[in-house]
Write an enzyme that holds these catalytic residues in place. Structure first.
Site, PDB file in Angstrom:
ATOM      1  N   GLU A   1      -0.514   4.818  -0.630  1.00 22.43           N
ATOM      2  CA  GLU A   1      -1.322   6.019  -0.907  1.00 22.43           C
ATOM      3  C   GLU A   1      -0.460   7.263  -0.749  1.00 22.43           C
ATOM      4  O   GLU A   1       0.310   7.381   0.212  1.00 22.43           O
ATOM      5  CB  GLU A   1      -2.520   6.073   0.030  1.00 22.43           C
ATOM      6  CG  GLU A   1      -3.614   5.102  -0.369  1.00 22.43           C
ATOM      7  CD  GLU A   1      -4.788   5.092   0.582  1.00 22.43           C
ATOM      8  OE1 GLU A   1      -4.748   5.803   1.604  1.00 22.43           O
ATOM      9  OE2 GLU A   1      -5.750   4.362   0.310  1.00 22.43           O
TER      10      GLU A   1
ATOM     11  N   ASP B   1      -5.912  13.241 -25.561  1.00 20.03           N
ATOM     12  CA  ASP B   1      -5.990  11.863 -25.071  1.00 20.03           C
ATOM     13  C   ASP B   1      -5.304  10.993 -26.128  1.00 20.03           C
ATOM     14  O   ASP B   1      -5.888  10.655 -27.150  1.00 20.03           O
ATOM     15  CB  ASP B   1      -7.463  11.490 -24.899  1.00 20.03           C
ATOM     16  CG  ASP B   1      -7.656  10.043 -24.497  1.00 20.03           C
ATOM     17  OD1 ASP B   1      -6.681   9.273 -24.496  1.00 20.03           O
ATOM     18  OD2 ASP B   1      -8.811   9.680 -24.185  1.00 20.03           O
TER      19      ASP B   1
ATOM     20  N   THR C   1      -3.410   5.760 -22.199  1.00 19.42           N
ATOM     21  CA  THR C   1      -3.278   4.422 -21.641  1.00 19.42           C
ATOM     22  C   THR C   1      -1.815   4.044 -21.827  1.00 19.42           C
ATOM     23  O   THR C   1      -1.095   4.676 -22.600  1.00 19.42           O
ATOM     24  CB  THR C   1      -4.139   3.387 -22.387  1.00 19.42           C
ATOM     25  OG1 THR C   1      -3.663   3.301 -23.728  1.00 19.42           O
ATOM     26  CG2 THR C   1      -5.614   3.771 -22.400  1.00 19.42           C
TER      27      THR C   1
ATOM     28  N   TYR D   1       0.850  -1.195   0.000  1.00 20.42           N
ATOM     29  CA  TYR D   1       0.000   0.000   0.000  1.00 20.42           C
ATOM     30  C   TYR D   1       0.880   1.237   0.000  1.00 20.42           C
ATOM     31  O   TYR D   1       1.845   1.312   0.758  1.00 20.42           O
ATOM     32  CB  TYR D   1      -0.913   0.024   1.228  1.00 20.42           C
ATOM     33  CG  TYR D   1      -2.354  -0.127   0.835  1.00 20.42           C
ATOM     34  CD1 TYR D   1      -2.980   0.882   0.118  1.00 20.42           C
ATOM     35  CD2 TYR D   1      -3.065  -1.276   1.119  1.00 20.42           C
ATOM     36  CE1 TYR D   1      -4.299   0.744  -0.298  1.00 20.42           C
ATOM     37  CE2 TYR D   1      -4.380  -1.420   0.717  1.00 20.42           C
ATOM     38  CZ  TYR D   1      -4.987  -0.409   0.004  1.00 20.42           C
ATOM     39  OH  TYR D   1      -6.289  -0.538  -0.405  1.00 20.42           O
TER      40      TYR D   1
ATOM     41  N   LYS E   1      -1.665   0.272 -25.076  1.00 16.96           N
ATOM     42  CA  LYS E   1      -1.993   0.152 -26.506  1.00 16.96           C
ATOM     43  C   LYS E   1      -0.674   0.194 -27.287  1.00 16.96           C
ATOM     44  O   LYS E   1       0.176  -0.643 -27.039  1.00 16.96           O
ATOM     45  CB  LYS E   1      -3.017   1.216 -26.881  1.00 16.96           C
ATOM     46  CG  LYS E   1      -4.346   0.990 -26.126  1.00 16.96           C
ATOM     47  CD  LYS E   1      -5.451   1.972 -26.457  1.00 16.96           C
ATOM     48  CE  LYS E   1      -6.663   1.721 -25.578  1.00 16.96           C
ATOM     49  NZ  LYS E   1      -7.738   2.709 -25.787  1.00 16.96           N
TER      50      LYS E   1
ATOM     51  N   ARG F   1      -1.560  -2.860 -18.722  1.00 15.81           N
ATOM     52  CA  ARG F   1      -2.869  -2.221 -18.751  1.00 15.81           C
ATOM     53  C   ARG F   1      -2.882  -1.128 -17.695  1.00 15.81           C
ATOM     54  O   ARG F   1      -2.751  -1.409 -16.499  1.00 15.81           O
ATOM     55  CB  ARG F   1      -3.903  -3.304 -18.439  1.00 15.81           C
ATOM     56  CG  ARG F   1      -5.314  -3.016 -18.719  1.00 15.81           C
ATOM     57  CD  ARG F   1      -6.062  -4.323 -18.963  1.00 15.81           C
ATOM     58  NE  ARG F   1      -5.642  -4.897 -20.234  1.00 15.81           N
ATOM     59  CZ  ARG F   1      -6.073  -4.478 -21.422  1.00 15.81           C
ATOM     60  NH1 ARG F   1      -6.978  -3.547 -21.516  1.00 15.81           N
ATOM     61  NH2 ARG F   1      -5.606  -5.007 -22.531  1.00 15.81           N
TER      62      ARG F   1
HETATM   63  C1  LIG Z   1      -8.745   3.127 -24.963  1.00 14.89           C
HETATM   64  C2  LIG Z   1      -9.069   4.556 -24.777  1.00 14.89           C
HETATM   65  C3  LIG Z   1      -9.420   5.063 -23.516  1.00 14.89           C
HETATM   66  C4  LIG Z   1      -9.754   4.186 -22.333  1.00 14.89           C
HETATM   67  O1  LIG Z   1      -8.802   3.382 -21.837  1.00 14.89           O
HETATM   68  P1  LIG Z   1      -9.161   2.191 -20.836  1.00 14.89           P
HETATM   69  O2  LIG Z   1      -7.816   1.772 -20.385  1.00 14.89           O
HETATM   70  O3  LIG Z   1      -9.903   1.170 -21.622  1.00 14.89           O
HETATM   71  O4  LIG Z   1      -9.982   2.749 -19.719  1.00 14.89           O
HETATM   72  C5  LIG Z   1      -9.590   6.433 -23.391  1.00 14.89           C
HETATM   73  N1  LIG Z   1      -9.452   7.251 -24.438  1.00 14.89           N
HETATM   74  C6  LIG Z   1      -9.142   6.797 -25.670  1.00 14.89           C
HETATM   75  C7  LIG Z   1      -9.016   7.772 -26.796  1.00 14.89           C
HETATM   76  C8  LIG Z   1      -8.960   5.433 -25.881  1.00 14.89           C
HETATM   77  O5  LIG Z   1      -8.705   4.997 -27.110  1.00 14.89           O
END
Ligand SMILES: *Cc1c(COP(=O)(O)O)cnc(C)c1O
Length: 426
Positions: free
Chosen positions: A62, A206, A232, A60, A235, A241
């Site tokens: 935090e 994003d 993320t 933990y 990807k 993840r």
């Molecule tokens: C995949 C994605 C997310 C969300 O990610 P998670 O890890 O599935 O919560 C947010 N924004 C965009 C543009 C994405 O492609």
């Protein structure tokens, strides 16, 4: 007294939980023998897997490095500082928070840091590639904030900046959102920044899908220009993840407070350790080669599909994925996804811009190359993949075509082994 099972007993997963071990083994086999073409998926290295399964999961912590609510965090601090420093180097970020549990929680934390309930956000229309977390009516965020929507221009396939400017002037958004899940073109961050400055809006990119392409130097990096970047890590960036937020120093305190204690509790430090490992991999020169190969592989597919008369949404691709309108060859997204599944090729059905069909059976499929590129697929392999897909889509009811496709998938996956020494059951 009955002795409790000791954590030091030499028990492997296969010995203490056969059912889970067997399910994992079947999943490993599925990953090994299928062509993974979901644009948001990838294969992490053994080093990343090892960090994910490490003892850091027990701790933990935090708070933030040097300022925790728990004792015993010295080593965890070192790990989190490594992850932060590497992310700063990778993207040129002033401030980094590596604690978001995934992409969606990262976005929610940013909204809560920068906005008040009732504020307006200007983002991309969801059928043009925007993400659920960018204000889809099914999300809680859509109840808290007002989302206005820009679109792409159907002729050029590019973002319609006249419309973006007009909507920005009309709605006076507090935040302009850039970054998508199904949009395949390069993004003009400078124009977005100009428009945001004209109306006094903050900027957020994003980069969940394209973070690895930015880190690999094949797509533009909005980090120096924008207020906040979310991503993320699993990807194209090819880490565990998870999520991450980068921002200008002026937003650092608000962002950190929003992540913890605003939304999250204890960070998943095993995951942070795996992020540190993945960022080190992304800083290596070979990561550039990987990013370049992703683009080359996607271009091979683009040519094969467009030669076959399949409509490419947004006209072309500049990144790792293609959005195909399969109604142009008499199919639907759902049928195409199922058809490819029967031969071990995994893609996802996807809405296309202003799709007249329903999301559960849309007009399109989204198809990406990062996972196969990680396995070592080059342009020659990708040409075989593309031809296999086209043959199948052109003759969906021909069993000999289907058998040939299955053979091709087997040959391609055998030629590019995945985690050859990994096992859960032996
Ligand atoms: C995949 C994605 C997310 C969300 O990610 P998670 O890890 O599935 O919560 C947010 N924004 C965009 C543009 C994405 O492609």
């Amino acid at each position: 007294m009955k002795k409790y099972r000791n954590v030091n007993e030499p028990l492997r997963l296969k010995d203490c939980d056969r059912e889970t071990a067997e399910a994992l083994e079947r999943e490993l086999e599925r990953q090994r023998h299928g062509l993974e073409m979901i644009a948001s998926e990838n294969f992490v290295s053994r080093a990343v897997l090892e960090a994910l399964g490490s003892v850091a999961t027990n701790k933990y912590s935090e708070g933030y490095p040097g300022n925790r609510y728990y004792g015993g965090c010295t080593n965890i601090d070192s790990i989190e500082r490594l992850a932060i420093a590497r992310a700063q180097q990778l993207f040129g970020a002033e401030h980094v928070n590596v604690q978001p549990l995934s992409g969606a929680p990262a976005n929610v934390a940013v909204y809560s840091a920068l906005l008040q309930p009732g504020d307006t956000v200007l983002g991309m229309d969801l059928s043009h590639g925007g993400h659920l977390t960018h204000g889809h009516p099914v999300t809680w965020m859509s109840k808290l904030f007002t989302f206005a929507r820009y679109k792409t221009d159907p002729t050029t396939g590019l973002i319609d900046f006249d419309q973006v400017r007009a909507l920005a002037k009309q709605h006076r958004p507090k935040l302009i959102l850039v970054g998508y899940s199904a949009y395949t073109r390069e993004i003009d961050y400078v124009q977005f920044k100009q428009i945001a400055d004209e109306v006094g809006a903050l900027t957020m990119a994003d980069i969940a899908h394209i973070a690895g392409l930015i880190a690999g130097g094949v797509m533009q990096n909005p980090t120096p220009l924008f207020d906040v970047i979310t991503t993320t890590t699993h990807k194209t960036l090819r880490g565990p993840r998870g999520g991450m937020i980068m921002c200008k120093d002026t937003h650092a305190a608000a962002i950190d407070k929003a992540v913890f204690p605003g939304f999250q509790g204890g960070p998943h430090e095993n995951n942070v350790a795996a992020k540190a490992v993945a960022f080190k991999e992304a800083l290596a020169p070979s990561f550039k080669t990987y990013a370049q190969q992703i683009l080359k592989n996607t271009k091979v597919l683009e040519k094969i599909f467009s030669d076959a008369g399949i409509t490419i949404c947004f006209n072309k691709t500049d990144n790792h994925m293609l959005l195909l309108d399969v109604t142009s060859i008499g199919l639907t997204g759902k049928h195409t996804e199922q058809l490819l599944d029967t031969v071990g090729i995994t893609v996802n059905k996807n809405v296309i811009p202003d799709d007249p069909r329903k999301p559960m059976d849309p007009s399109g499929i989204r198809i990406g190359t990062p996972a196969l590129t990680t396995r070592g697929f080059d342009e020659r392999d990708m040409a075989l993949v593309g031809e296999t897909i086209v043959n199948l889509l052109k003759s969906p009811n021909d069993t000999s075509v289907c058998t040939r496709a299955q053979d091709a998938v087997r040959a391609l996956t055998d030629a590019h082994p995945l985690y050859p020494d990994l096992t859960y059951t032996t």
